[in-house]
Design an enzyme around this catalytic site. Structure first.
Site, PDB file in Angstrom:
ATOM      1  NE  ARG A 119      -9.581 -17.896 -12.435  1.00 31.02           N
ATOM      2  CZ  ARG A 119      -9.757 -17.986 -13.891  1.00 31.02           C
ATOM      3  NH1 ARG A 119      -8.785 -18.006 -14.446  1.00 31.02           N
ATOM      4  NH2 ARG A 119     -10.950 -17.923 -14.263  1.00 31.02           N
ATOM      5  CE  LYS A 141      -5.164  -7.535   8.078  1.00 32.28           C
ATOM      6  NZ  LYS A 141      -5.806  -6.776   8.996  1.00 32.28           N
ATOM      7  CD  GLU A 183      -0.611   2.730  12.291  1.00 26.33           C
ATOM      8  OE1 GLU A 183      -0.467   1.742  12.798  1.00 26.33           O
ATOM      9  OE2 GLU A 183      -1.460   3.053  11.607  1.00 26.33           O
ATOM     10  CE  LYS A 225       1.322  -5.728   9.223  1.00 23.71           C
ATOM     11  NZ  LYS A 225       0.715  -4.660   8.568  1.00 23.71           N
ATOM     12  CD  GLU A 235      -7.059  -8.905  12.045  1.00 26.80           C
ATOM     13  OE1 GLU A 235      -6.176  -8.204  11.023  1.00 26.80           O
ATOM     14  OE2 GLU A 235      -7.922  -8.112  12.444  1.00 26.80           O
ATOM     15  NE  ARG A 239      -2.155  -9.008   9.514  1.00 27.58           N
ATOM     16  CZ  ARG A 239      -2.014  -8.988   8.383  1.00 27.58           C
ATOM     17  NH1 ARG A 239      -1.614 -10.128   7.739  1.00 27.58           N
ATOM     18  NH2 ARG A 239      -1.588  -8.067   7.699  1.00 27.58           N
ATOM     19  CG  ASN A 243      -6.477  -3.871  13.752  1.00 33.64           C
ATOM     20  OD1 ASN A 243      -6.020  -3.223  13.093  1.00 33.64           O
ATOM     21  ND2 ASN A 243      -6.954  -4.999  13.792  1.00 33.64           N
ATOM     22  CG  HIS A 246      -5.961   0.852  13.966  1.00 34.30           C
ATOM     23  ND1 HIS A 246      -4.546   0.807  14.970  1.00 34.30           N
ATOM     24  CD2 HIS A 246      -5.525   0.779  12.889  1.00 34.30           C
ATOM     25  CE1 HIS A 246      -3.728   0.777  13.999  1.00 34.30           C
ATOM     26  NE2 HIS A 246      -4.067   1.039  12.931  1.00 34.30           N
ATOM     27  CG  HIS A 250     -11.150   2.384  12.032  1.00 30.79           C
ATOM     28  ND1 HIS A 250     -10.967   1.328  12.162  1.00 30.79           N
ATOM     29  CD2 HIS A 250     -10.167   2.884  11.189  1.00 30.79           C
ATOM     30  CE1 HIS A 250      -9.917   0.686  11.315  1.00 30.79           C
ATOM     31  NE2 HIS A 250      -9.536   1.651  10.690  1.00 30.79           N
ATOM     32  CG  HIS A 263      -4.973   5.160   9.301  1.00 34.08           C
ATOM     33  ND1 HIS A 263      -6.257   4.664   9.825  1.00 34.08           N
ATOM     34  CD2 HIS A 263      -3.850   4.301   9.558  1.00 34.08           C
ATOM     35  CE1 HIS A 263      -5.910   3.145  10.523  1.00 34.08           C
ATOM     36  NE2 HIS A 263      -4.636   3.188  10.138  1.00 34.08           N
TER      37      HIS A 263
HETATM   38  P1  NAD Z   1      -0.945   7.794   1.144  1.00 40.05           P
HETATM   39  O1  NAD Z   1      -0.801   6.266   0.430  1.00 40.05           O
HETATM   40  O2  NAD Z   1      -2.302   8.418   0.900  1.00 40.05           O
HETATM   41  O3  NAD Z   1       0.003   8.578   1.221  1.00 40.05           O
HETATM   42  C1  NAD Z   1       0.120   9.609   1.920  1.00 40.05           C
HETATM   43  C2  NAD Z   1       0.601  10.949   0.936  1.00 40.05           C
HETATM   44  O4  NAD Z   1       1.862  11.031   0.837  1.00 40.05           O
HETATM   45  C3  NAD Z   1      -0.109  10.826  -0.366  1.00 40.05           C
HETATM   46  O5  NAD Z   1      -0.264  12.082  -0.517  1.00 40.05           O
HETATM   47  C4  NAD Z   1       1.107  10.243  -1.455  1.00 40.05           C
HETATM   48  O6  NAD Z   1       0.911  10.940  -2.715  1.00 40.05           O
HETATM   49  C5  NAD Z   1       2.154  11.063  -0.536  1.00 40.05           C
HETATM   50  N1  NAD Z   1       3.656  10.516  -0.707  1.00 40.05           N
HETATM   51  C6  NAD Z   1       3.879   9.235  -0.811  1.00 40.05           C
HETATM   52  N2  NAD Z   1       5.291   8.976  -0.846  1.00 40.05           N
HETATM   53  C7  NAD Z   1       5.759  10.246  -0.955  1.00 40.05           C
HETATM   54  C8  NAD Z   1       7.007  10.682  -0.578  1.00 40.05           C
HETATM   55  N3  NAD Z   1       8.173   9.799  -0.391  1.00 40.05           N
HETATM   56  N4  NAD Z   1       7.128  12.139  -0.757  1.00 40.05           N
HETATM   57  C9  NAD Z   1       6.218  13.027  -0.801  1.00 40.05           C
HETATM   58  N5  NAD Z   1       4.924  12.477  -0.933  1.00 40.05           N
HETATM   59  C10 NAD Z   1       5.044  11.048  -0.822  1.00 40.05           C
HETATM   60  O7  NAD Z   1      -1.041   7.209   2.540  1.00 40.05           O
HETATM   61  P2  NAD Z   1      -0.679   6.304   3.896  1.00 40.05           P
HETATM   62  O8  NAD Z   1      -0.383   6.841   5.007  1.00 40.05           O
HETATM   63  O9  NAD Z   1       0.987   5.932   3.005  1.00 40.05           O
HETATM   64  O10 NAD Z   1      -1.323   5.090   3.546  1.00 40.05           O
HETATM   65  C11 NAD Z   1      -2.672   5.030   3.916  1.00 40.05           C
HETATM   66  C12 NAD Z   1      -3.268   3.883   3.551  1.00 40.05           C
HETATM   67  O11 NAD Z   1      -2.737   2.632   3.892  1.00 40.05           O
HETATM   68  C13 NAD Z   1      -4.748   3.857   3.823  1.00 40.05           C
HETATM   69  O12 NAD Z   1      -5.665   3.763   2.565  1.00 40.05           O
HETATM   70  C14 NAD Z   1      -4.915   2.491   4.782  1.00 40.05           C
HETATM   71  O13 NAD Z   1      -6.210   1.918   4.619  1.00 40.05           O
HETATM   72  C15 NAD Z   1      -3.753   1.842   4.237  1.00 40.05           C
HETATM   73  N6  NAD Z   1      -3.275   0.815   5.063  1.00 40.05           N
HETATM   74  C16 NAD Z   1      -3.063  -0.555   4.762  1.00 40.05           C
HETATM   75  C17 NAD Z   1      -2.630  -1.383   5.590  1.00 40.05           C
HETATM   76  C18 NAD Z   1      -2.394  -2.749   5.242  1.00 40.05           C
HETATM   77  O14 NAD Z   1      -2.204  -3.577   6.014  1.00 40.05           O
HETATM   78  N7  NAD Z   1      -2.773  -3.277   3.886  1.00 40.05           N
HETATM   79  C19 NAD Z   1      -2.160  -1.034   6.931  1.00 40.05           C
HETATM   80  C20 NAD Z   1      -2.228   0.299   7.218  1.00 40.05           C
HETATM   81  C21 NAD Z   1      -2.603   1.329   6.287  1.00 40.05           C
HETATM   82  N1  GLY Z   2      -2.587  -2.989   9.698  1.00 36.16           N
HETATM   83  C1  GLY Z   2      -2.731  -4.232  10.299  1.00 36.16           C
HETATM   84  C2  GLY Z   2      -2.429  -5.368   9.836  1.00 36.16           C
HETATM   85  O1  GLY Z   2      -1.770  -5.404   8.894  1.00 36.16           O
HETATM   86  O2  GLY Z   2      -2.968  -6.447  10.321  1.00 36.16           O
END
Ligand code: NAD
Ligand code: GLY
Length: 360
Positions: A119, A141, A183, A225, A235, A239, A243, A246, A250, A263
């Site tokens: 939990r 998030k 971003e 942020k 949100e 917040r 987006n 986005h 999307h 993305h």
């Molecule tokens: P990712 O986590 O897939 O990383 C991108 C690629 O880079 C992967 O192949 C990873 O293994 C590689 N990688 C990571 N660090 C590295 C490094 N230092 N050197 C070499 N390779 C490396 O993608 P991302 O763009 O980091 O994140 C996308 C994800 O984040 C999506 O799932 C999206 O939904 C999520 N997201 C979440 C929020 C949130 O607020 N929680 C906001 C935006 C995006």
């Molecule tokens: N990536 C959008 C948020 O964190 O609200």
């Protein structure tokens, strides 16, 4: 090193930003108990895992690791369960800490696991992509995808601390760096005209991976942020401005199939569409629209998407989380650095903005 804080009362936490940061010194105060589970993936583990295991073991922690396969397609319930398996098999109790070492996929999954395990246990973010440093690691998030929708299952789980090390971006593929820059540009367009001018001055070096400039870009992005999250953690209003681009993005990602475009790439073209619609509405000038296109192109990001039938595009937009009572709301720009969430836009102009920013 620079430090800023996400001001959430007794859940206030720091974001450390710099190069070659010392995890031993910086993380020690934020680890609960003796047990630490580092969640990472098969790409990041060979690069950075040993460094963190060594640092935490030097603090006397019992460190376990969970190495997941790399990719958005593994951000699902089956692979989330592997984290729970690892925690239970290693005998973790409630006084433990889960540390995410990786990009947004790992951060979202490890964070969600930490919110659910017993939990809720302590959570630390060590984001290793630019996108995760400026966006996903900050704000709490977390979650996983469901076959019927992206990020549909999750929780708000704020970390204890975020450690963003620019030196780790050296190994990031250029396309991933550009996706993160989308971003960064987003924060300028939605809330800070002066930041856009700064990005215009430094974009070429940012694309080349200049660590000092990247640290400044991460700091400024996280400051935006952090302020928005402090005002509207769950949100309910402001917040949603995060987006920008986005809803269009999307639709592009969904039509092309997740993984085809990153993305950040889809968000980049989505921001052009949002800016174009804002211009067509008479809110921003043609000059500001061209500035938007130019900075995105200079970040080596796409400013048009492949041809997508309008009905398909609109269909995907209708599934957006910002659809309220059947009515689509968009984040548009009243000015550079002044975004609004609104349902007051002309639907025909929106269709034009979609069609005119596709490959001919
Ligand atoms: P990712 O986590 O897939 O990383 C991108 C690629 O880079 C992967 O192949 C990873 O293994 C590689 N990688 C990571 N660090 C590295 C490094 N230092 N050197 C070499 N390779 C490396 O993608 P991302 O763009 O980091 O994140 C996308 C994800 O984040 C999506 O799932 C999206 O939904 C999520 N997201 C979440 C929020 C949130 O607020 N929680 C906001 C935006 C995006
Ligand atoms: N990536 C959008 C948020 O964190 O609200």
């Amino acid at each position: 090193m620079q430090t800023l804080h996400v001001e959430l009362g007794d859940r206030r936490y720091p974001i450390f930003i710099g190069s070659h940061l010392d995890p031993q010194a910086l993380l020690e105060p934020y680890i609960k108990g003796k047990q630490v589970m580092i969640v990472t993936n098969e790409t990041v583990a060979p690069l950075y895992l040993k460094h963190y295991v060594t640092a935490l073991e030097a603090l006397g922690k019992k460190v376990s690791t969970c190495i997941l396969p790399d990719g958005e397609k593994y951000k699902n319930i089956e692979h989330l369960n592997l984290i729970f398996d690892a925690l239970l098999e290693a005998g973790f109790n409630r006084d433990c800490t889960v540390l995410a070492l990786g990009g947004g996929v790992i951060g979202d999954m490890a964070g969600f696991a930490s919110a659910c395990f017993q939990r809720g246990v302590y959570f630390i973010q060590v984001p290793t992509t630019l996108l995760s440093q400026v966006d996903s690691s900050v704000g709490g998030k977390t979650g996983i995808n469901h076959p019927l929708g992206k990020n549909m299952i999750g929780a708000f789980q704020q970390p204890q601390v975020v450690l963003a090390d620019m030196a780790q971006l050296k190994t990031l593929p250029p396309r991933e760096l550009s996706a993160g820059l989308a971003e960064v540009i987003k924060y300028a367009l939605l809330g800070d005209a002066e930041f856009l001018t700064w990005l215009e001055e430094h974009m070429d070096k940012l694309v080349q991976g200049d660590e000092t400039l990247l640290a400044e870009a991460v700091y400024r992005s996280c400051a935006h942020k952090a302020r928005i999250v402090a005002n509207d953690e769950k949100e309910q209003g402001e917040r949603a401005l995060l987006n920008l681009g986005h809803t269009f993005g999307h639709a592009i990602e969904s039509y092309l199939g997740y993984g085809e475009w990153l993305h950040g790439e889809a968000v980049a073209t989505g921001m052009v569409m949002a800016a174009d619609l804002s211009c067509k509405m008479g809110w921003i000038s043609q000059n500001d629209l061209e500035r938007t296109r130019k900075i995105i192109a200079r970040a080596k990001l796409p400013i048009v998407c492949p041809q997508i039938p309008l009905d398909d595009f609109l269909g995907y937009m209708a599934h957006d989380k910002k659809v309220l009572n059947g009515q689509l709301r968009l984040i548009l720009m009243k000015n550079i650095g002044q975004a609004v969430i609104t349902k007051e836009f002309d639907i025909d102009l929106m269709k034009q903005a979609i069609l005119e920013n596709q490959q001919s």
